[in-house]
Design an enzyme around this catalytic site. Structure first.
Site, mmCIF file in Angstrom:
data_model
loop_
_atom_site.group_PDB
_atom_site.id
_atom_site.type_symbol
_atom_site.label_atom_id
_atom_site.label_comp_id
_atom_site.label_asym_id
_atom_site.label_seq_id
_atom_site.Cartn_x
_atom_site.Cartn_y
_atom_site.Cartn_z
ATOM 1 C CB SER A 1 -94.724 -0.557 -60.777
ATOM 2 O OG SER A 1 -94.411 0.812 -60.859
ATOM 3 C CG HIS B 1 -93.442 6.185 -59.648
ATOM 4 N ND1 HIS B 1 -94.201 5.136 -60.113
ATOM 5 C CD2 HIS B 1 -92.203 5.664 -59.427
ATOM 6 C CE1 HIS B 1 -93.455 4.037 -60.189
ATOM 7 N NE2 HIS B 1 -92.238 4.327 -59.758
ATOM 8 C CE LYS C 1 -85.891 -2.940 -65.078
ATOM 9 N NZ LYS C 1 -86.223 -1.889 -64.111
ATOM 10 N NE ARG D 1 -89.233 1.761 -53.749
ATOM 11 C CZ ARG D 1 -89.404 1.011 -54.820
ATOM 12 N NH1 ARG D 1 -90.598 0.588 -55.125
ATOM 13 N NH2 ARG D 1 -88.386 0.685 -55.571
HETATM 14 P P1 ADP Z 1 -86.853 1.472 -61.986
HETATM 15 O O1 ADP Z 1 -87.164 0.333 -62.895
HETATM 16 O O2 ADP Z 1 -85.889 2.463 -62.534
HETATM 17 O O3 ADP Z 1 -86.544 1.108 -60.561
HETATM 18 P P2 ADP Z 1 -89.416 2.407 -61.097
HETATM 19 O O4 ADP Z 1 -90.473 2.859 -62.021
HETATM 20 O O5 ADP Z 1 -89.667 1.179 -60.300
HETATM 21 O O6 ADP Z 1 -88.171 2.288 -62.020
HETATM 22 O O7 ADP Z 1 -88.985 3.577 -60.103
HETATM 23 C C1 ADP Z 1 -88.564 4.809 -60.585
HETATM 24 C C2 ADP Z 1 -88.075 5.648 -59.432
HETATM 25 O O8 ADP Z 1 -89.132 5.898 -58.521
HETATM 26 C C3 ADP Z 1 -86.966 5.000 -58.600
HETATM 27 O O9 ADP Z 1 -86.084 6.011 -58.163
HETATM 28 C C4 ADP Z 1 -87.710 4.403 -57.441
HETATM 29 O O10 ADP Z 1 -86.880 4.265 -56.293
HETATM 30 C C5 ADP Z 1 -88.760 5.470 -57.231
HETATM 31 N N1 ADP Z 1 -89.937 4.929 -56.569
HETATM 32 C C6 ADP Z 1 -90.572 3.769 -56.822
HETATM 33 N N2 ADP Z 1 -91.609 3.597 -55.980
HETATM 34 C C7 ADP Z 1 -91.633 4.678 -55.178
HETATM 35 C C8 ADP Z 1 -92.433 5.078 -54.063
HETATM 36 N N3 ADP Z 1 -93.410 4.313 -53.589
HETATM 37 N N4 ADP Z 1 -92.173 6.262 -53.492
HETATM 38 C C9 ADP Z 1 -91.162 7.029 -53.966
HETATM 39 N N5 ADP Z 1 -90.332 6.690 -54.954
HETATM 40 C C10 ADP Z 1 -90.558 5.535 -55.566
#
Ligand code: ADP
Length: 164
Positions: free
Chosen positions: A130, A19, A43, A92
């Site tokens: 996460s 992130h 969630k 990803r």
């Molecule tokens: P959501 O519940 O909206 O998917 P996340 O917190 O899992 O929220 O992810 C938020 C954003 O960050 C999304 O666009 C996701 O694709 C991106 N994201 C999650 N993990 C990574 C990563 N390892 N590298 C880059 N972007 C990521």
């Protein structure tokens, strides 16, 4: 008109280095970036909204054009409320793409003035989520290099608390 204000939305439960990489790159492209924590109780997040906002605030302290907020309704309504021009989402893998494309089309339908921008992840973070990070922490593994230092500490506290 140039896109000046971008939103980087997500659950951030908790924020990972994947992130942070996307947020840093967005902060170089846009004048202002608002990281928006989704407060979606359906969630059942591990960390409370305030904990997630706190971890992001600490981890983004070095980025002067990045602010942290939260929203609990439609993302596009929040985007309108803060006059954002763009929604930035990290990609990803191809498996992310189908859902993300559907969301982008939905958001365009609801708010045509807000553009979605996809950012491919750095390859070394492409496996990171996460959920993976929480699983490693829950099983007592090291998450060094996967999350900001403050998050590492919070994960330890959270899972030690649960174990006791
Ligand atoms: P959501 O519940 O909206 O998917 P996340 O917190 O899992 O929220 O992810 C938020 C954003 O960050 C999304 O666009 C996701 O694709 C991106 N994201 C999650 N993990 C990574 C990563 N390892 N590298 C880059 N972007 C990521």
């Amino acid at each position: 008109m140039f896109a000046c204000v971008a939103i980087v939305p997500g659950s951030f439960d908790p924020v990972t280095n994947g992130h942070i990489d996307v947020i840093e790159r967005a902060s170089r492209l846009f004048r202002t970036v608002r990281v928006a924590v989704a407060d979606n109780s359906a969630k059942r997040p591990t960390f409370s909204r305030d904990e997630r906002v706190g971890m992001l605030t600490e981890a983004c302290g070095h980025l002067s054009n990045v602010t942290i907020g939260w929203f609990d309704g439609l993302l596009v309504e929040y985007a309108r409320a803060i006059s954002a021009h763009a929604i930035v989402r990290g990609l990803r893998a191809v498996s992310d793409f189908e859902y993300e494309l559907q969301m982008a089309h939905t958001n365009r339908c609801l708010a045509p003035e807000v553009e979605t921008v996809f950012m491919p992840t750095r390859t070394d973070y492409s496996f990171l989520s996460s959920s993976i990070v929480k699983e490693i922490a829950r099983l007592g593994g090291s998450v060094e290099g996967l999350v900001p230092d403050g998050v590492r500490q919070r994960l330890r506290e959270k899972f030690d608390q649960r174990a006791s």
